[in-house]
Design a protein around this motif. Structure first.
Motif, mmCIF file in Angstrom:
data_model
loop_
_atom_site.group_PDB
_atom_site.id
_atom_site.type_symbol
_atom_site.label_atom_id
_atom_site.label_comp_id
_atom_site.label_asym_id
_atom_site.label_seq_id
_atom_site.Cartn_x
_atom_site.Cartn_y
_atom_site.Cartn_z
ATOM 1 N N ARG A 208 0.940 -1.290 -0.193
ATOM 2 C CA ARG A 208 0.051 0.154 -0.041
ATOM 3 C C ARG A 208 0.878 1.310 0.016
ATOM 4 O O ARG A 208 0.776 2.237 -0.958
ATOM 5 C CB ARG A 208 -0.990 -0.026 1.033
ATOM 6 C CG ARG A 208 -2.044 -1.233 1.291
ATOM 7 C CD ARG A 208 -2.839 -1.100 2.474
ATOM 8 N NE ARG A 208 -3.646 -2.341 2.518
ATOM 9 C CZ ARG A 208 -4.486 -2.464 3.604
ATOM 10 N NH1 ARG A 208 -4.520 -1.797 4.597
ATOM 11 N NH2 ARG A 208 -5.329 -3.686 3.623
ATOM 12 N N ALA A 209 1.918 1.260 0.816
ATOM 13 C CA ALA A 209 2.575 2.444 0.862
ATOM 14 C C ALA A 209 3.438 2.751 -0.675
ATOM 15 O O ALA A 209 3.463 3.810 -1.041
ATOM 16 C CB ALA A 209 3.991 2.108 2.055
ATOM 17 N N ARG B 172 0.751 4.498 -2.836
ATOM 18 C CA ARG B 172 0.677 5.553 -2.741
ATOM 19 C C ARG B 172 1.656 6.612 -3.042
ATOM 20 O O ARG B 172 1.746 7.450 -3.806
ATOM 21 C CB ARG B 172 0.465 5.953 -1.025
ATOM 22 C CG ARG B 172 -0.961 5.341 -0.506
ATOM 23 C CD ARG B 172 -1.023 5.926 0.939
ATOM 24 N NE ARG B 172 -0.173 5.441 1.788
ATOM 25 C CZ ARG B 172 -0.222 4.464 2.605
ATOM 26 N NH1 ARG B 172 -1.263 3.515 2.383
ATOM 27 N NH2 ARG B 172 0.657 3.871 3.235
ATOM 28 N N ARG B 173 3.020 5.897 -2.936
ATOM 29 C CA ARG B 173 4.252 6.871 -3.389
ATOM 30 C C ARG B 173 4.316 6.826 -4.676
ATOM 31 O O ARG B 173 4.745 8.086 -5.185
ATOM 32 C CB ARG B 173 5.484 5.999 -2.682
ATOM 33 C CG ARG B 173 6.755 6.816 -3.071
ATOM 34 C CD ARG B 173 8.209 6.280 -2.250
ATOM 35 N NE ARG B 173 8.179 4.888 -3.186
ATOM 36 C CZ ARG B 173 8.199 3.639 -2.687
ATOM 37 N NH1 ARG B 173 7.654 3.664 -1.529
ATOM 38 N NH2 ARG B 173 8.499 2.470 -3.410
ATOM 39 N N GLY C 162 1.634 6.910 -6.911
ATOM 40 C CA GLY C 162 0.433 7.446 -7.449
ATOM 41 C C GLY C 162 -0.401 6.506 -8.326
ATOM 42 O O GLY C 162 -1.331 6.549 -9.150
#
Length: 210
Positions: free
Chosen positions: A102-103, A106-107, A109
Motif C-alpha cells: 500500500r505504501a 501511494r508513493r 500514485g
C-alpha cells in the motif's frame, strides 16, 4: 511545446533525447523465454540488468509512467505466443497484475503494473492485494521472501474474472519465484487457471536486485 523545450523527453534507459525509450535500450527485451521456477511456467522478456533494469526502475520508482505504454506494447506482443495462453469465449486475454504494498502504491500514485496491463489491451483483473505486514523484499533471500508473503496475499473479489478463466499473472521482476508462487496459489484457490507468469525482467541466479 514550452515544457518540451525546458524538459526534453529522454530515454529512461540511457538518457538519449527525444524518445521515452530508444531502440537500442528496447533491444534489451526479446520474445518471452522461460525461466526455471516450480509451479506455473514463468516467462521473462529480459534479464534484470543494464538498460532493461533502468527502464523498469524508471517506471516503478522514478515516476516515468509514460513507459507504461512501452511495456504494454511489449506485453501485447508476448501474450499471443505464450504456450497455453488462449483467449476466452469473447476473444479476451486476461492479465492479473501482481500486487504492490500500500505504501508503494501511494508513493507511486497508483499501481505501475495495472498501468502496463491496461496499456497492453488485455482485460485487466486487479484480483490480488497484500494484507498488512508485507515489507519491502529487496535484500531478502528465498526463504525470507516466502515468510514475508506467507498468508499475506489476499483476493480482491470485485477484481476477479469469471471462475475457470485462464489468466496470466503479470509482474515486473522475478527474483526467487516467491511472489509468483504465492499469487498463483491464491488465483487457483479462486477457481482460475493460471496459464503462465509473465515478467518484464528476471534476476539471474546469484545476482541481487537493487
Amino acid at each position: 511545446m514550452v515544457l518540451t523545450l525546458l524538459f526534453p523527453i529522454r530515454c529512461a534507459g540511457c538518457g538519449a533525447e527525444g524518445v521515452r525509450s530508444c531502440a537500442r535500450c528496447l533491444g534489451a527485451f526479446g520474445p518471452p523465454r522461460r525461466v526455471p521456477f516450480p509451479g506455473s511456467p514463468v516467462f521473462t522478456l529480459a534479464d534484470y540488468a543494464g538498460a532493461a533494469r533502468e527502464l523498469v526502475l524508471a517506471l516503478k520508482e522514478r515516476g516515468r509512467r509514460d513507459l507504461a505504454a512501452v511495456f504494454g506494447a511489449l506485453i501485447a506482443a508476448a501474450l499471443p505466443v505464450l504456450p497455453g495462453m488462449f483467449p476466452d469465449e469473447s476473444g479476451n486475454r486476461w492479465l492479473v497484475p501482481a500486487p504492490s504494498r500500500r505504501a508503494a502504491i501511494r508513493r507511486r500514485g497508483g499501481s505501475h503494473l495495472v498501468g502496463v496491463a491496461r496499456a497492453s489491451g488485455a482485460r485487466v483483473a486487479p484480483a490480488l492485494a497484500y494484507a498488512r505486514g508485507v515489507r519491502d523484499s529487496v535484500g531478502l533471500d528465498a526463504s525470507a521472501r516466502r515468510a514475508n508473503l506467507g498468508g499475506r496475499v489476499r483476493l480482491v473479489p470485485a477484481g476477479l474474472p469469471p471462475p475457470g478463466t485462464s489468466v496470466v499473472l503479470l509482474d515486473d521482476v522475478v527474483t526467487t519465484g516467491a511472489t509468483a508462487a504465492a499469487c498463483t496459489s491464491m488465483l487457483l484457490s479462486a477457481g482460475l487457471r493460471v496459464s503462465a507468469v509473465m515478467t518484464l525482467t528476471a534476476v539471474r541466479r546469484g545476482d541481487t536486485p537493487g
